[in-house]
Design a protein around this motif. Structure first.
Motif, PDB file in Angstrom:
ATOM      1  N   GLU A 123       0.828  -1.207   0.000  1.00 19.47           N
ATOM      2  CA  GLU A 123       0.000   0.000   0.000  1.00 19.47           C
ATOM      3  C   GLU A 123       0.865   1.261   0.000  1.00 19.47           C
ATOM      4  O   GLU A 123       0.581   2.232  -0.708  1.00 19.47           O
ATOM      5  N   LEU A 124       1.927   1.238   0.804  1.00 22.43           N
ATOM      6  CA  LEU A 124       2.820   2.392   0.875  1.00 22.43           C
ATOM      7  C   LEU A 124       3.492   2.636  -0.466  1.00 22.43           C
ATOM      8  O   LEU A 124       3.535   3.772  -0.967  1.00 22.43           O
ATOM      9  N   VAL A 125       4.013   1.579  -1.074  1.00 18.51           N
ATOM     10  CA  VAL A 125       4.710   1.714  -2.356  1.00 18.51           C
ATOM     11  C   VAL A 125       3.757   2.209  -3.435  1.00 18.51           C
ATOM     12  O   VAL A 125       4.138   3.031  -4.290  1.00 18.51           O
ATOM     13  N   ALA A 126       2.518   1.755  -3.424  1.00 13.72           N
ATOM     14  CA  ALA A 126       1.541   2.213  -4.429  1.00 13.72           C
ATOM     15  C   ALA A 126       1.363   3.725  -4.335  1.00 13.72           C
ATOM     16  O   ALA A 126       1.349   4.431  -5.357  1.00 13.72           O
ATOM     17  N   ARG A 127       1.268   4.243  -3.131  1.00 10.79           N
ATOM     18  CA  ARG A 127       1.093   5.684  -2.938  1.00 10.79           C
ATOM     19  C   ARG A 127       2.374   6.442  -3.280  1.00 10.79           C
ATOM     20  O   ARG A 127       2.340   7.506  -3.888  1.00 10.79           O
ATOM     21  N   TYR A 128       3.486   5.886  -2.855  1.00  5.77           N
ATOM     22  CA  TYR A 128       4.791   6.499  -3.099  1.00  5.77           C
ATOM     23  C   TYR A 128       5.052   6.590  -4.604  1.00  5.77           C
ATOM     24  O   TYR A 128       5.482   7.622  -5.114  1.00  5.77           O
ATOM     25  N   ARG A 129       4.763   5.505  -5.302  1.00  6.01           N
ATOM     26  CA  ARG A 129       4.978   5.473  -6.753  1.00  6.01           C
ATOM     27  C   ARG A 129       4.029   6.430  -7.469  1.00  6.01           C
ATOM     28  O   ARG A 129       4.424   7.108  -8.417  1.00  6.01           O
ATOM     29  N   ALA A 130       2.781   6.495  -7.010  1.00  5.40           N
ATOM     30  CA  ALA A 130       1.816   7.406  -7.636  1.00  5.40           C
ATOM     31  C   ALA A 130       2.264   8.851  -7.490  1.00  5.40           C
ATOM     32  O   ALA A 130       2.171   9.648  -8.433  1.00  5.40           O
ATOM     33  N   LEU A 131       2.777   9.217  -6.310  1.00  2.68           N
ATOM     34  CA  LEU A 131       3.276  10.579  -6.115  1.00  2.68           C
ATOM     35  C   LEU A 131       4.475  10.841  -7.014  1.00  2.68           C
ATOM     36  O   LEU A 131       4.568  11.897  -7.643  1.00  2.68           O
ATOM     37  N   ARG A 132       5.380   9.871  -7.093  1.00  2.00           N
ATOM     38  CA  ARG A 132       6.572  10.040  -7.933  1.00  2.00           C
ATOM     39  C   ARG A 132       6.180  10.198  -9.404  1.00  2.00           C
ATOM     40  O   ARG A 132       6.747  11.020 -10.119  1.00  2.00           O
ATOM     41  N   GLU A 133       5.198   9.446  -9.848  1.00  2.00           N
ATOM     42  CA  GLU A 133       4.746   9.558 -11.236  1.00  2.00           C
ATOM     43  C   GLU A 133       4.105  10.913 -11.503  1.00  2.00           C
ATOM     44  O   GLU A 133       4.288  11.502 -12.575  1.00  2.00           O
ATOM     45  N   ARG A 134       3.361  11.431 -10.542  1.00  2.00           N
ATOM     46  CA  ARG A 134       2.766  12.758 -10.707  1.00  2.00           C
ATOM     47  C   ARG A 134       3.841  13.835 -10.778  1.00  2.00           C
ATOM     48  O   ARG A 134       3.743  14.772 -11.580  1.00  2.00           O
ATOM     49  N   ILE A 135       4.868  13.692  -9.947  1.00  2.00           N
ATOM     50  CA  ILE A 135       5.961  14.667  -9.975  1.00  2.00           C
ATOM     51  C   ILE A 135       6.729  14.551 -11.285  1.00  2.00           C
ATOM     52  O   ILE A 135       7.103  15.561 -11.889  1.00  2.00           O
ATOM     53  N   ALA A 136       6.944  13.329 -11.755  1.00  2.00           N
ATOM     54  CA  ALA A 136       7.631  13.135 -13.038  1.00  2.00           C
ATOM     55  C   ALA A 136       6.847  13.798 -14.169  1.00  2.00           C
ATOM     56  O   ALA A 136       7.427  14.463 -15.041  1.00  2.00           O
ATOM     57  N   ALA A 137       5.528  13.639 -14.155  1.00  2.00           N
ATOM     58  CA  ALA A 137       4.703  14.254 -15.194  1.00  2.00           C
ATOM     59  C   ALA A 137       4.774  15.774 -15.126  1.00  2.00           C
ATOM     60  O   ALA A 137       4.854  16.455 -16.159  1.00  2.00           O
ATOM     61  N   ALA A 138       4.785  16.321 -13.903  1.00  2.00           N
ATOM     62  CA  ALA A 138       4.877  17.778 -13.742  1.00  2.00           C
ATOM     63  C   ALA A 138       6.239  18.282 -14.221  1.00  2.00           C
ATOM     64  O   ALA A 138       6.334  19.330 -14.878  1.00  2.00           O
ATOM     65  N   LEU A 139       7.299  17.534 -13.920  1.00  2.00           N
ATOM     66  CA  LEU A 139       8.635  17.920 -14.381  1.00  2.00           C
ATOM     67  C   LEU A 139       8.733  17.863 -15.897  1.00  2.00           C
ATOM     68  O   LEU A 139       9.324  18.753 -16.525  1.00  2.00           O
ATOM     69  N   GLN A 140       8.134  16.831 -16.501  1.00  2.00           N
ATOM     70  CA  GLN A 140       8.173  16.712 -17.957  1.00  2.00           C
ATOM     71  C   GLN A 140       7.433  17.869 -18.619  1.00  2.00           C
ATOM     72  O   GLN A 140       7.902  18.423 -19.622  1.00  2.00           O
ATOM     73  N   ARG A 141       6.283  18.247 -18.053  1.00  6.04           N
ATOM     74  CA  ARG A 141       5.550  19.403 -18.593  1.00  6.04           C
ATOM     75  C   ARG A 141       6.411  20.656 -18.536  1.00  6.04           C
ATOM     76  O   ARG A 141       6.445  21.436 -19.483  1.00  6.04           O
ATOM     77  N   ARG A 142       7.127  20.840 -17.423  1.00  6.13           N
ATOM     78  CA  ARG A 142       7.970  22.028 -17.273  1.00  6.13           C
ATOM     79  C   ARG A 142       9.120  22.010 -18.269  1.00  6.13           C
ATOM     80  O   ARG A 142       9.467  23.041 -18.854  1.00  6.13           O
ATOM     81  N   LEU A 143       9.728  20.837 -18.487  1.00  6.23           N
ATOM     82  CA  LEU A 143      10.803  20.717 -19.472  1.00  6.23           C
ATOM     83  C   LEU A 143      10.284  21.045 -20.870  1.00  6.23           C
ATOM     84  O   LEU A 143      10.941  21.754 -21.636  1.00  6.23           O
ATOM     85  N   ASP A 144       9.106  20.531 -21.181  1.00  4.17           N
ATOM     86  CA  ASP A 144       8.517  20.790 -22.495  1.00  4.17           C
ATOM     87  C   ASP A 144       8.239  22.274 -22.688  1.00  4.17           C
ATOM     88  O   ASP A 144       8.513  22.842 -23.756  1.00  4.17           O
TER      89      ASP A 144
END
Length: 198
Positions: A123-144
Motif C-alpha cells: 500500500e505504501l509503495v503504491a502511494r509512493y509510486r503514484a506521487l513520484r509519477e505525478r511529480i515526473a509528469a509535472a517535471l516533464q511538462r515544465r521541461l517541455d
C-alpha cells in the motif's frame, strides 16, 4: 454542519491525531484509543471511518503527499527559471518540515513498518509510486514548456528528487543543527544545472 461535513471534519481530526500519536509512539506503539482520545472521540469513531489502524495511517500519508504535490505544482507554475524553481522547491519542502517536524519521524516510521509488514509495504509503495509519477509528469511538462531536452528521463529526475529529499530529511532528523535550511534547494539547483547541460 451537514452530515457529510461533520464526517469529513471527524476524519480530518482523526488523521491529524494519528499523525501526532504515530510520530510520538511509532506505528506499532500507537493505539487507536490514544488516537481517538487525542482527536476528542471514542475508538468507535475510528472504526466508523477507517477499516484498520493501517488504513488510518495510510490516510495520514495520503494527506501529506497531496500537500507536497500541491507545493511542487505551485512552484513549477511560477514560470521562474529552472535554478530559481529548484531553490524554491527545496525551500518549500524545508518550510514544510519546519512547520510539521513530526512528519520526518512519522515518514521513517512508515518505512520501518513497511519493511516488516508486506501488505502495508504494498500500500505504501503504491502511494509512493503514484506521487513520484505525478511529480515526473509535472517535471516533464515544465521541461517541455522550457524547450529543454534532457538525457535524464523525468522518471529518473523524480526518483533523484525523492532520494535527495529523503536523505536531507534523515540528516535533518539526526543532526538538525548541521543541515542548513537551503541545502535541499542547492541540491535541486545542481540537478537543474546538470539538466541544462545534458
Amino acid at each position: 454542519m451537514s452530515r457529510a461535513e461533520s464526517q469529513a471534519d471527524t476524519r480530518r481530526r482523526l488523521v491529524d491525531a494519528a499523525a501526532l500519536v504515530g510520530a510520538r509512539r511509532g506505528l506499532a506503539g500507537a493505539s487507536l484509543d490514544e488516537v481517538a482520545q487525542t482527536a476528542g472521540f471514542t475508538k468507535g469513531a475510528v472504526y466508523a471511518n477507517f477499516a484498520s489502524k493501517e488504513a488510518l495511517f495510510l490516510a495520514v500519508l495520503d494527506q501529506r503527499f497531496e500537500a507536497r504535490m500541491s507545493e511542487v505544482e505551485e512552484v513549477l507554475r511560477s514560470g521562474a527559471d529552472p535554478d530559481t524553481q529548484a531553490r524554491q522547491a527545496g525551500a518549500e519542502f524545508s518550510r514544510a518540515l519546519a512547520a510539521d517536524p513530526d512528519w520526518q519521524r512519522l515518514f521513517f516510521e512508515f518505512a520501518v513498518h513497511a519493511a516488516r509488514d508486506e501488505p502495508f509495504r504494498v500500500e505504501l509503495v503504491a502511494r509512493y509510486r503514484a506521487l513520484r509519477e505525478r511529480i515526473a509528469a509535472a517535471l516533464q511538462r515544465r521541461l517541455d514548456e522550457a524547450g529543454v531536452t534532457s538525457a535524464i528521463s523525468a522518471q529518473d529526475m523524480a526518483l533523484m528528487t525523492f532520494a535527495m529529499t529523503n536523505g536531507v530529511s534523515l540528516e535533518s532528523l539526526l543532526e538538525p543543527d548541521v543541515v542548513p535550511g537551503d541545502l535541499l534547494g542547492r541540491m535541486f539547483a545542481l540537478l537543474a544545472t546538470g539538466l541544462e547541460g545534458a
